[in-house]
Motif scaffolding. Structure first.
Motif, PDB file in Angstrom:
ATOM      1  N   ASP A  41       0.853  -1.187   0.000  1.00  0.00           N
ATOM      2  CA  ASP A  41       0.000   0.000   0.000  1.00  0.00           C
ATOM      3  C   ASP A  41       0.892   1.241   0.000  1.00  0.00           C
ATOM      4  N   PRO A  42       0.767   2.128  -0.997  1.00  0.00           N
ATOM      5  CA  PRO A  42       1.643   3.303  -1.039  1.00  0.00           C
ATOM      6  C   PRO A  42       1.496   4.219   0.168  1.00  0.00           C
ATOM      7  N   LEU A  43       0.364   4.151   0.859  1.00  0.00           N
ATOM      8  CA  LEU A  43       0.169   4.964   2.064  1.00  0.00           C
ATOM      9  C   LEU A  43       0.590   4.217   3.331  1.00  0.00           C
ATOM     10  N   GLY A  44       0.899   2.941   3.202  1.00  0.00           N
ATOM     11  CA  GLY A  44       1.321   2.171   4.366  1.00  0.00           C
ATOM     12  C   GLY A  44       0.210   1.894   5.350  1.00  0.00           C
ATOM     13  N   VAL A  45      -1.041   1.924   4.893  1.00  0.00           N
ATOM     14  CA  VAL A  45      -2.176   1.719   5.797  1.00  0.00           C
ATOM     15  C   VAL A  45      -2.676   0.276   5.729  1.00  0.00           C
ATOM     16  N   LEU A  46      -2.891  -0.234   4.513  1.00  0.00           N
ATOM     17  CA  LEU A  46      -3.399  -1.592   4.340  1.00  0.00           C
ATOM     18  C   LEU A  46      -2.252  -2.598   4.424  1.00  0.00           C
ATOM     19  N   PRO A  47      -2.569  -3.861   4.719  1.00  0.00           N
ATOM     20  CA  PRO A  47      -1.512  -4.877   4.803  1.00  0.00           C
ATOM     21  C   PRO A  47      -0.823  -5.084   3.458  1.00  0.00           C
ATOM     22  N   ASN A  48       0.440  -5.500   3.509  1.00  0.00           N
ATOM     23  CA  ASN A  48       1.128  -5.934   2.298  1.00  0.00           C
ATOM     24  C   ASN A  48       0.486  -7.217   1.785  1.00  0.00           C
ATOM     25  N   VAL A  49       0.653  -7.468   0.494  1.00  0.00           N
ATOM     26  CA  VAL A  49       0.170  -8.697  -0.137  1.00  0.00           C
ATOM     27  C   VAL A  49       1.371  -9.434  -0.716  1.00  0.00           C
ATOM     28  N   TRP A  50       1.475 -10.709  -0.409  1.00  0.00           N
ATOM     29  CA  TRP A  50       2.558 -11.544  -0.930  1.00  0.00           C
ATOM     30  C   TRP A  50       1.938 -12.638  -1.780  1.00  0.00           C
ATOM     31  N   VAL A  51       2.352 -12.704  -3.056  1.00  0.00           N
ATOM     32  CA  VAL A  51       1.879 -13.739  -3.967  1.00  0.00           C
ATOM     33  C   VAL A  51       2.941 -14.833  -4.019  1.00  0.00           C
ATOM     34  N   GLN A  52       2.571 -16.002  -3.563  1.00  0.00           N
ATOM     35  CA  GLN A  52       3.528 -17.100  -3.371  1.00  0.00           C
ATOM     36  C   GLN A  52       3.351 -18.166  -4.439  1.00  0.00           C
ATOM     37  N   GLN A  53       4.453 -18.582  -5.043  1.00  0.00           N
ATOM     38  CA  GLN A  53       4.420 -19.583  -6.109  1.00  0.00           C
ATOM     39  C   GLN A  53       4.046 -20.964  -5.584  1.00  0.00           C
ATOM     40  N   ILE A  54       3.094 -21.609  -6.269  1.00  0.00           N
ATOM     41  CA  ILE A  54       2.822 -23.031  -6.044  1.00  0.00           C
ATOM     42  C   ILE A  54       2.877 -23.733  -7.395  1.00  0.00           C
ATOM     43  N   ASP A  55       3.073 -25.049  -7.382  1.00  0.00           N
ATOM     44  CA  ASP A  55       3.287 -25.793  -8.619  1.00  0.00           C
ATOM     45  C   ASP A  55       1.995 -26.118  -9.356  1.00  0.00           C
ATOM     46  N   ALA A  56       0.918 -26.306  -8.596  1.00  0.00           N
ATOM     47  CA  ALA A  56      -0.344 -26.701  -9.225  1.00  0.00           C
ATOM     48  C   ALA A  56      -1.506 -26.160  -8.406  1.00  0.00           C
ATOM     49  N   ALA A  57      -2.649 -26.018  -9.052  1.00  0.00           N
ATOM     50  CA  ALA A  57      -3.848 -25.539  -8.365  1.00  0.00           C
ATOM     51  C   ALA A  57      -4.197 -26.479  -7.220  1.00  0.00           C
ATOM     52  N   ARG A  58      -4.774 -25.912  -6.143  1.00  0.00           N
ATOM     53  CA  ARG A  58      -5.098 -26.695  -4.952  1.00  0.00           C
ATOM     54  C   ARG A  58      -6.565 -26.496  -4.615  1.00  0.00           C
ATOM     55  N   PRO A  59      -7.476 -27.134  -5.333  1.00  0.00           N
ATOM     56  CA  PRO A  59      -8.902 -26.923  -5.072  1.00  0.00           C
ATOM     57  C   PRO A  59      -9.350 -27.417  -3.707  1.00  0.00           C
ATOM     58  N   GLU A  60      -8.543 -28.291  -3.094  1.00  0.00           N
ATOM     59  CA  GLU A  60      -8.946 -28.851  -1.802  1.00  0.00           C
ATOM     60  C   GLU A  60      -8.587 -27.949  -0.624  1.00  0.00           C
ATOM     61  N   ARG A  61      -7.827 -26.861  -0.882  1.00  0.00           N
ATOM     62  CA  ARG A  61      -7.421 -25.965   0.205  1.00  0.00           C
ATOM     63  C   ARG A  61      -7.563 -24.516  -0.224  1.00  0.00           C
ATOM     64  N   ASN A  62      -7.653 -23.631   0.774  1.00  0.00           N
ATOM     65  CA  ASN A  62      -7.667 -22.203   0.483  1.00  0.00           C
ATOM     66  C   ASN A  62      -6.356 -21.797  -0.177  1.00  0.00           C
ATOM     67  N   THR A  63      -6.444 -20.839  -1.071  1.00  0.00           N
ATOM     68  CA  THR A  63      -5.225 -20.300  -1.674  1.00  0.00           C
ATOM     69  C   THR A  63      -4.964 -18.867  -1.214  1.00  0.00           C
ATOM     70  N   VAL A  64      -5.799 -18.357  -0.323  1.00  0.00           N
ATOM     71  CA  VAL A  64      -5.570 -17.053   0.302  1.00  0.00           C
ATOM     72  C   VAL A  64      -5.550 -17.266   1.814  1.00  0.00           C
ATOM     73  N   HIS A  65      -4.504 -16.786   2.479  1.00  0.00           N
ATOM     74  CA  HIS A  65      -4.449 -16.890   3.929  1.00  0.00           C
ATOM     75  C   HIS A  65      -3.762 -15.653   4.491  1.00  0.00           C
ATOM     76  N   LEU A  66      -3.818 -15.502   5.789  1.00  0.00           N
ATOM     77  CA  LEU A  66      -3.172 -14.389   6.474  1.00  0.00           C
ATOM     78  C   LEU A  66      -1.853 -14.846   7.077  1.00  0.00           C
ATOM     79  N   ASP A  67      -0.870 -13.957   7.053  1.00  0.00           N
ATOM     80  CA  ASP A  67       0.378 -14.158   7.795  1.00  0.00           C
ATOM     81  C   ASP A  67       0.376 -13.173   8.948  1.00  0.00           C
ATOM     82  N   LEU A  68       0.342 -13.676  10.164  1.00  0.00           N
ATOM     83  CA  LEU A  68       0.322 -12.805  11.339  1.00  0.00           C
ATOM     84  C   LEU A  68       1.619 -12.984  12.119  1.00  0.00           C
ATOM     85  N   TYR A  69       2.376 -11.892  12.235  1.00  0.00           N
ATOM     86  CA  TYR A  69       3.629 -11.896  12.991  1.00  0.00           C
ATOM     87  C   TYR A  69       3.394 -11.249  14.345  1.00  0.00           C
TER      88      TYR A  69
END
Length: 219
Positions: free
Chosen positions: A139-167
Motif C-alpha cells: 500500500d503506497p500509504l502504508g495503511v493496508l496490509p502488504n500482499v505476498w503472492v507465493q508460487q505453487i506448482d499446481a492448483a489446490r482446489p482442496e485448500r484455500n489459496t488465500v491466507h493471512l500471515d500474522l507476525y
C-alpha cells in the motif's frame, strides 16, 4: 555503505525494550489514555524525525500511538532506526507514557498462485498497491496490509489459496496460539514450528501464526 542491522542486533541493543521486530520493521505501541496525550507524543516524534531526517510511520488512536520504523533504502531496519527508536522511547518516558510490547503485531495477506504475475497484476489493480520485488505488493500509504503472492506448482482446489500471515512477538506467541485453539481453531501444519504454525478456523480458513525469532533462518 549500508547501515542495515539484523533483528538480533536491534533487540540486543540498549534502549530497545519497548520495541519488537515483527516482519516489516521495528514496531512499538505506547498507551496514552487520551487523544491529546497521543497527539503530544506524535508532535515530539515528528521533531525527532525531522532532526534525524528519518521518518517513521505513526498511527494515532484515542488510547494509543503505534510507531513503525524501517529504512526503505535498505529494505530493512538500520542503525538510523535504532537511534530513532531510542529517542522515541525516551520522549515517551518523559511524557510518562509506557509501551505495551504485547500489543505489537504485523499482518500480511498471502496468496498462493500458479501464475504469480497474472494474479499479482489483478491484486495490484484492485487494491491500488505498488509492486515490491517480484511477488510483493505494498500500500503506497502504508495503511493496508502488504500482499505476498507465493508460487505453487499446481492448483489446490482442496485448500484455500488465500491466507493471512500474522507476525507477533516471540513472548506472546504461545498465548496467542492457545487462545486461537480455545476459540475453536485447529493446527493444520506444525512441521515448521516454532518458526510458524498454520492454523485454521472452524470452516478451514487459514492463518500462519509466526513469532519473529532472532534465530530464524531468514534473519
Amino acid at each position: 555503505m549500508s547501515d542495515a542491522i539484523s533483528p538480533r542486533e536491534f533487540r540486543q541493543s540498549e534502549g530497545t525494550g519497548d520495541w519488537r521486530v515483527v516482519g516489516d520493521g521495528a514496531r512499538a505501541l505506547f498507551r496514552t489514555g487520551s487523544f491529546t496525550r497521543g497527539a503530544a507524543l506524535v508532535a515530539a516524534i515528528a521533531e525527532l524525525a525531522d532532526a534525524a531526517d528519518h521518518h517513521p510511520d505513526i498511527d494515532l488512536r484515542y488510547g494509543a500511538v503505534a510507531v513503525r520504523l524501517i529504512s526503505h533504502d535498505v529494505g530493512d531496519i538500520s542503525r538510523r532506526d535504532l537511534a530513532l527508536a531510542r529517542a522515541i522511547s525516551a520522549a515517551a518516558a518523559e511524557q510518562g507514557l509506557a509501551a505495551d510490547p504485547s500489543a505489537v503485531q504485523s499482518l500480511q495477506i498471502a496468496i498462493d498462485a500458479v501464475d504469480v504475475a497474472a494474479v499479482r497484476r489483478f491484486w495490484q489493480a484492485v487494491l491500488g498497491h505498488d509492486p515490491v520485488d517480484d511477488a510483493d505488493l505494498s500500500d503506497p500509504l502504508g495503511v493496508l496490509p502488504n500482499v505476498w503472492v507465493q508460487q505453487i506448482d499446481a492448483a489446490r482446489p482442496e485448500r484455500n489459496t488465500v491466507h493471512l500471515d500474522l507476525y507477533v512477538p516471540t513472548d506472546v506467541v504461545e498465548e496467542r496460539l492457545a487462545a486461537a485453539l480455545a476459540a475453536g481453531g485447529r493446527v493444520v501444519n506444525d512441521e515448521n514450528a516454532p518458526e510458524w504454525w498454520t492454523l485454521a478456523d472452524p470452516e478451514g480458513n487459514e492463518v500462519d501464526l509466526a513469532p519473529w525469532r532472532d534465530d530464524s533462518p531468514w534473519k
